[in-house]
Structure formats: structure tokens, C-alpha cells
Design a protein around this motif. Structure first.
Motif, PDB file in Angstrom:
ATOM      1  N   ARG A  24       4.933   8.709 -10.456  1.00 37.33           N
ATOM      2  CA  ARG A  24       4.502   8.614 -11.863  1.00 37.33           C
ATOM      3  C   ARG A  24       3.741   9.870 -12.295  1.00 37.33           C
ATOM      4  N   ALA A  25       2.870  10.368 -11.455  1.00 40.86           N
ATOM      5  CA  ALA A  25       2.098  11.567 -11.794  1.00 40.86           C
ATOM      6  C   ALA A  25       3.017  12.780 -11.971  1.00 40.86           C
ATOM      7  N   ALA A  26       4.010  12.909 -11.120  1.00 44.14           N
ATOM      8  CA  ALA A  26       4.955  14.037 -11.223  1.00 44.14           C
ATOM      9  C   ALA A  26       5.766  13.935 -12.509  1.00 44.14           C
ATOM     10  N   ARG A  27       6.185  12.733 -12.869  1.00 39.98           N
ATOM     11  CA  ARG A  27       6.928  12.529 -14.117  1.00 39.98           C
ATOM     12  C   ARG A  27       6.097  12.975 -15.315  1.00 39.98           C
ATOM     13  N   GLU A  28       4.860  12.507 -15.361  1.00 41.70           N
ATOM     14  CA  GLU A  28       3.979  12.841 -16.491  1.00 41.70           C
ATOM     15  C   GLU A  28       3.752  14.344 -16.575  1.00 41.70           C
ATOM     16  N   SER A  29       3.585  14.979 -15.439  1.00 42.22           N
ATOM     17  CA  SER A  29       3.391  16.426 -15.408  1.00 42.22           C
ATOM     18  C   SER A  29       4.587  17.144 -16.012  1.00 42.22           C
ATOM     19  N   LEU A  30       5.776  16.704 -15.655  1.00 44.71           N
ATOM     20  CA  LEU A  30       6.989  17.334 -16.164  1.00 44.71           C
ATOM     21  C   LEU A  30       7.089  17.192 -17.681  1.00 44.71           C
ATOM     22  N   VAL A  31       6.837  16.017 -18.195  1.00 47.02           N
ATOM     23  CA  VAL A  31       6.929  15.801 -19.646  1.00 47.02           C
ATOM     24  C   VAL A  31       5.847  16.594 -20.373  1.00 47.02           C
ATOM     25  N   TRP A  32       4.662  16.715 -19.773  1.00 45.45           N
ATOM     26  CA  TRP A  32       3.594  17.500 -20.390  1.00 45.45           C
ATOM     27  C   TRP A  32       4.018  18.946 -20.608  1.00 45.45           C
ATOM     28  N   LYS A  33       4.867  19.454 -19.763  1.00 47.00           N
ATOM     29  CA  LYS A  33       5.296  20.855 -19.879  1.00 47.00           C
ATOM     30  C   LYS A  33       6.020  21.141 -21.191  1.00 47.00           C
ATOM     31  N   ALA A  70      10.861  -0.911 -12.489  1.00 45.53           N
ATOM     32  CA  ALA A  70      11.208  -2.317 -12.246  1.00 45.53           C
ATOM     33  C   ALA A  70      11.867  -2.473 -10.874  1.00 45.53           C
ATOM     34  N   THR A  71      12.750  -1.555 -10.526  1.00 45.99           N
ATOM     35  CA  THR A  71      13.390  -1.600  -9.206  1.00 45.99           C
ATOM     36  C   THR A  71      12.349  -1.453  -8.108  1.00 45.99           C
ATOM     37  N   ILE A  72      11.465  -0.483  -8.264  1.00 42.55           N
ATOM     38  CA  ILE A  72      10.427  -0.233  -7.257  1.00 42.55           C
ATOM     39  C   ILE A  72       9.513  -1.435  -7.106  1.00 42.55           C
ATOM     40  N   GLU A  73       9.130  -2.033  -8.219  1.00 38.86           N
ATOM     41  CA  GLU A  73       8.204  -3.170  -8.173  1.00 38.86           C
ATOM     42  C   GLU A  73       8.861  -4.435  -7.640  1.00 38.86           C
ATOM     43  N   HIS A  80       4.713   5.371  -5.379  1.00 43.76           N
ATOM     44  CA  HIS A  80       4.974   5.136  -6.799  1.00 43.76           C
ATOM     45  C   HIS A  80       3.950   5.881  -7.664  1.00 43.76           C
ATOM     46  N   HIS A  81       2.704   5.873  -7.247  1.00 43.52           N
ATOM     47  CA  HIS A  81       1.655   6.593  -7.977  1.00 43.52           C
ATOM     48  C   HIS A  81       1.992   8.081  -8.089  1.00 43.52           C
ATOM     49  N   MET A 114       0.827  -1.206   0.000  1.00 44.92           N
ATOM     50  CA  MET A 114       0.000   0.000   0.000  1.00 44.92           C
ATOM     51  C   MET A 114       0.860   1.255   0.000  1.00 44.92           C
ATOM     52  N   HIS A 115       1.797   1.372   0.950  1.00 38.48           N
ATOM     53  CA  HIS A 115       2.627   2.572   1.029  1.00 38.48           C
ATOM     54  C   HIS A 115       3.477   2.727  -0.230  1.00 38.48           C
ATOM     55  N   LYS A 116       4.061   1.622  -0.673  1.00 34.31           N
ATOM     56  CA  LYS A 116       4.902   1.681  -1.855  1.00 34.31           C
ATOM     57  C   LYS A 116       4.083   2.087  -3.074  1.00 34.31           C
ATOM     58  N   SER A 117       2.901   1.532  -3.230  1.00 34.07           N
ATOM     59  CA  SER A 117       2.078   1.872  -4.404  1.00 34.07           C
ATOM     60  C   SER A 117       1.632   3.331  -4.370  1.00 34.07           C
ATOM     61  N   ASP A 118       1.378   3.873  -3.183  1.00 37.99           N
ATOM     62  CA  ASP A 118       1.025   5.298  -3.074  1.00 37.99           C
ATOM     63  C   ASP A 118       2.188   6.180  -3.515  1.00 37.99           C
TER      64      ASP A 118
END
Length: 189
Positions: free
Chosen positions: A11-20, A104-107, A7-8, A1-5
Motif C-alpha cells: 500500500r505504501a509503495a502504491r501511494e508513493s507512485l501515485v504521489w509522483k 479484497a483478494t489479499i484480505e 500488505h502495508h 502478521m506476515h500478510k499484514s506487513d
């Protein structure tokens, strides 16, 4: 649970950065808009590089990417800007490969998996996946915030993504709001 939160949110921060980068010219994604040279493509390049280091090298999981800007003798801050021969596509592709390697490392590893951050002070460099994940989430969010400001300076686009829930998309509303803040600042100052 903590790890998936965690990680989520990473991922959202990464996508936001690329969207810029979307819809901007090569010049606009590269131009320095702060006295220290902050630029959008440089932020992406930097985060790609550090994700590979933190989620690869620190856990003995080689990433196999060539990062000449981190080699001995490389120019200081070479990871914070893109040379004319480094394309947007190359850097974004590197970042996406870094995501895949990090994911992959995180998972695959538990949060308490031991790691070693050679560039941290000795008292902090034995670490865990949990600490590295929190560190990279904070660093990515910090740089996404930089990207928010830089993108707004370029063309006024704001938010974490295109459909962000902002108070208004009316430019006159924002102009009036900013003027009100300016008056309040002058009155207080």
C-alpha cells in the motif's frame, strides 16, 4: 502478521507512485525520460494492469476491467504508456480499482492459497498468494524507484512522499553534494 506487513508495504509503495503525478502537467506525466520510454503515467497504467492480473486472474477472481492493451494483437508495451485519449483520471482510477480488487483478494485468502500464473514458466506457475504478494511488492517498489528518478528529472521532487526525511531541502546543498560525488567518481575513474 506476515500478510499484514507485506500488505502495508505494498500500500505504501502504491501511494508513493501515485504521489509522483501530483502537481505535474499532462505532458510531464507522459513524457519519456529514458531511452526505453519510462514515464510516470505509464508506470501507473502498467502496475494497475498487473495487479489486476496477479490478484485477480491468478486466483480465479475476475476483475471485470477492460484492458485492451493486453488483448491479442495489442501493441507491444502498450501497458507502459498512456495514449492521448487515456486521461490521468482514468488511469489513476483504474489503479485504485485494481488496489480494491487486490486488497479484497489479499484480505480474503490465506497466504498459502493456491494460484496459477499462466505467463510464468511451468515449473513456477503453480504459486501461492504469499509468492504473488511478495512478487507484486517487489515489482511495485521497483517501479516506484523508477518513478522517483523520473520525477526528480522533471522538477527535482524526491522521496517516497512529500514529507520524506531527506538530508536537506536546500538546492545548493544538493548541488554541492552532487559535485563532490562527481569529483570522487572522476578521481576513481
Amino acid at each position: 502478521m506476515h500478510k499484514s506487513d507485506l500488505h502495508h508495504y505494498l500500500r505504501a509503495a502504491r501511494e508513493s507512485l501515485v504521489w509522483k503525478l501530483d502537481g505535474l502537467s499532462e505532458y510531464d506525466i507522459r513524457r519519456p525520460l529514458t531511452p526505453t520510454g519510462t514515464n510516470l503515467l505509464g508506470l501507473v497504467k502498467h502496475l494497475a494492469s498487473v495487479e489486476l492480473g496477479y490478484f485477480g486472474d491468478c486466483f480465479g477472481r475476475p476483475h471485470g476491467e477492460s484492458l485492451p492493451w493486453f488483448e491479442d494483437g495489442a501493441e507491444v508495451n502498450a501497458d507502459m504508456w498512456a495514449t492521448p485519449d487515456e486521461s490521468r483520471e482514468q488511469i489513476v482510477s483504474l489503479y485504485r480499482r485494481a488496489w480494491a480488487h487486490a486488497d479484497a483478494t489479499i484480505e480474503e485468502l490465506p497466504l498459502d492459497a493456491p494460484g496459477h500464473v499462466a505467463w510464468w514458466p511451468a515449473e513456477r506457475n503453480p504459486t501461492s498468494l504469499h509468492r504473488v504478494l511478495v512478487h507484486m511488492l517487489a515489482e511495485t517498489q521497483r517501479h516506484a524507484g523508477h518513478a522517483d528518478i523520473v520525477r526528480e528529472l522533471i522538477d527535482g521532487a524526491v522521496g517516497r512522499h512529500q514529507s520524506d526525511d531527506l538530508p536537506s531541502d536546500d538546492q545548493s546543498w544538493w548541488h554541492d553534494y552532487r559535485e563532490r560525488l562527481e569529483r570522487a567518481a572522476r578521481q576513481a575513474g
